[in-house]
Structures are given as C-alpha cells and as structure tokens.
Design a protein around this motif. Sequence first.
Motif, PDB file in Angstrom:
ATOM      1  N   LEU A  85      12.281  -8.866  37.325  1.00  0.00           N
ATOM      2  CA  LEU A  85      12.775  -9.977  36.503  1.00  0.00           C
ATOM      3  C   LEU A  85      12.617 -11.305  37.239  1.00  0.00           C
ATOM      4  O   LEU A  85      12.230 -12.316  36.646  1.00  0.00           O
ATOM      5  CB  LEU A  85      14.256  -9.758  36.181  1.00  0.00           C
TER       6      LEU A  85
ATOM      7  N   LYS B 268      16.832 -14.215  31.074  1.00  0.00           N
ATOM      8  CA  LYS B 268      17.012 -13.135  32.063  1.00  0.00           C
ATOM      9  C   LYS B 268      18.492 -12.790  32.185  1.00  0.00           C
ATOM     10  O   LYS B 268      18.878 -11.623  32.271  1.00  0.00           O
ATOM     11  CB  LYS B 268      16.466 -13.573  33.427  1.00  0.00           C
TER      12      LYS B 268
ATOM     13  N   LEU C 101      10.311 -12.756  26.985  1.00  0.00           N
ATOM     14  CA  LEU C 101      11.691 -12.361  27.318  1.00  0.00           C
ATOM     15  C   LEU C 101      12.543 -12.305  26.043  1.00  0.00           C
ATOM     16  O   LEU C 101      13.500 -11.539  25.966  1.00  0.00           O
ATOM     17  CB  LEU C 101      12.293 -13.333  28.327  1.00  0.00           C
TER      18      LEU C 101
END
Lengths: 198, 235
Positions: free
Chosen positions: B71, B81, B116
Amino acid sequence: MHEDKLEKLLRDTLQQEVSKERHYLDGLEKEIVAELTGQLPKRGWLQTLTRLFAQMQRSRRRQLAVIGITAVIFLFLGIFVSERVPLVHGLFSVYDKQQKATIATNSDEGQLLFVMPAPGAQTVAVVGSFNNWKPILLTDEDKDGIWLTNLPLPPGRYEYAFVVDGRWWGQDPLADEYVRSFGGYNSVRYVGYTGDKI
Amino acid sequence: MKELVFLAFVACLLTIVPTQITLAETTSIDVKEELQSLGLRSTTEIMSAIETGFLQGRLAPDEMVSLLSNLAAYNGEREDKETILITIARALKDDSLPVTMLIGKVEEGLARKVSLQAIKQMVSERASLLAEVRDLLYTNLIFTSSEYGQENCLVLPLPRFDFLVTQIADTLANYQESGRSPLEGYLVYQEMHTRLSMLERNAIIPAEDVELVLERIKPENLTRILSNVLSQQQQ
C-alpha cells in the motif's frame, strides 16, 4: 569322300531349313520365362519379411543388428516428423509436460502445476492468492513456447491468473472454475488433502 | 570418517539455523513501523485492531507487513489507503470478522493496478457480506462461541467458523460481481452448494459443516443478504 559330300549336303540342307524357320525362335525364351513367372504364386511383403528373417535365424548377431538399425531409423523418423510438423510437436510437448506434471502431482502431495502456452513471450508469471499475488516466473527450458512451473501448495482453494508480458490472463484451461474479479477473470484450482481430514 | 560426518552436520546447522531465524523475524514491531511509514491519522486505531487479530490468530505479521508495504508503494491518495485499512480494522475488531479475504482482495487489486477507489468499494462490499453471512449463521444456530447454550446449536472452533463464513461470503461476492440478479435465489444457492461441495470433495472442509449449512440455509436467505448489501451500497 562320298560320305563327306553327303554329310555336307545334309548340314547345308538343315541350316537352310533352320534359317527359314528362325523367326519362330525369336523371343521364344522371353515368352517361356514370362509364362513361368505368371504361373508362380505372388509373394506378399509379410512372406518376404518372414523369409528374410528365416534366413537370418542362422546368425543371431545379424538379427540383432537388423533390429537395432530398424529401431534407430524409426527413432530418427519420429524426431524428424515431430520437428517438422508443428501441430504434432506442440501436442506432444503439452502432453509430455502434463504427463510429467501428473506424475509429480501424484508423488508429491500438494504440488500444483501451472502450464501456459505462450509462444514468443518474453516473460510468463503466475500470480495468485497463494502468495499475495506476487509474480512467480514460469520457465520454458526447451523453448517450445509452453511455460510451466510446479508449486508446492497446502490444501485449499486458490484464485490465480497468468501474466504474459505484463498482460493478465485469467482463464486457464486447466482451472476447476472461473470467477469475475475487478472486471477481469480469475482461474480457480482446488488442492485437496490426501491424508487426514481437517 | 566420524570427523567428516560431524563437519557435515555442523555445515547443515550453519545453513539451516540462520534461514529459520530470518523467517521467524517478522513481528508486530515491524508491522507498526510499516504502518507509521504510511503517515495515517488513524494509526493507533488500525494498530490496535491488528494486534487483536494477532491475538485471535486471525492475522499473521508477515501478511500485514506485505499489505502495508504494498500500500505504501502504491500510487494513490493517502485518504483512500486509510479508508481501506480502517474498513479492515473495524471488520476485525468491532465486528469480529475474519479478514483474510479482504486482505487478499486488496493485494489482488494492487497487483492488478486498479484504482484505490475500486479496491475501497470492493473491500467495503465484502466486509458487509462477511457481517451478513456471519449473522445468518448465528440465526441458524451455527456459532463459534460456547456462550450460546441453546439446543440444536453447533459450536465450531474459530478457524472452521471463519472459513465457513469466508467461503460463503466469497461465493456471494463472486455471484454479485458476475452481474447476475440477486433475486435468483436458487442460482445463488446453487453457487454456494457447488463451492462447499468442491471444498468437501477435496477434504478442505468437514462434511458435517457442509451438510449443516446446506440443510439450514435457504435460497431466500441468500437473496435477502444480497439485497441488503445492494441497498447499503446505493445509500
């Protein structure tokens, strides 16, 4: 003297007669040979071979030599055909690799084979849930375009895909099932327990 | 001869022991360091959930280090994230859910180089499915804790219960992602039946667990779960 004359006369007369009827003899020899050959029974390839081997039974060494030479001829013929005919070559390569893999799967518990035909590819990798989707490179040692790797995996259900020169390929023909994921496909394989159950 | 055998033994030890030590090195300290390197606001909350996961045996330090480092290296917004990690942390600590599937999906999304946003949405949907399936098992008297002392209830060890929840939720998620209608209860049930049967055939899951689930869960239960998750997403 009189007898000599008589003999000469007889010989000349006979020669004249023979010369007169000579055209009957022309080609007579060929006709007889042809007639005799036609009457003989025709010999097949099997009989020819049997006769050949029967002759060779006298010498065991010669027999073995012929068998050896025949085997070598067929071996070279096989190699020649498989190299020249791409389909045969490809089929046998995949079959051979899968056979080897089957043996590996049976002997080593939890071994999972990944095979990807990708002729001309630079790199082929497998990514999957068995190692957090990190690429594991496949190899093509004999350069026949069929890439493979054998991974030892504990029992479970695994999703995976191949990455061929950076492109994902999620539909492996050897998979047990397929699932959709992030708009693409993942292949699924099950690795079973062969011993005690959980 | 004896000297040679002894030397070979020592050489083997010298080769094997450092390898084992290196493999066993990853600890929660490494996880904490990786998490701090992300510079998130909710580091404490996430770390607390991760430690709970370690204690319950639902998480391994190696898998968390891998997730956090991937990540950190991924190009994207820090907020996204953080949302992904908070979703996993809350599923683990607040809802007491197995999160292996969620971590696996994040890793897959990162490897596929999807946005994401897409990963965040998938993790959120799957976390909801895990909670719904866990509740469905509870209502059908399949538990993982002995505090439920009712008749006819089955108390499974945590790994077996988690595995069951994960497999059913994953089947439902795959069904949903294939774009088929959530109202086709029979088809959803058929998918679950196939998955559990394959697991049973490979002796990955005990036959009694499969029989119990197939006996107690009905197609309409699965339709309801999918509809609930769908309406949550629309909100």
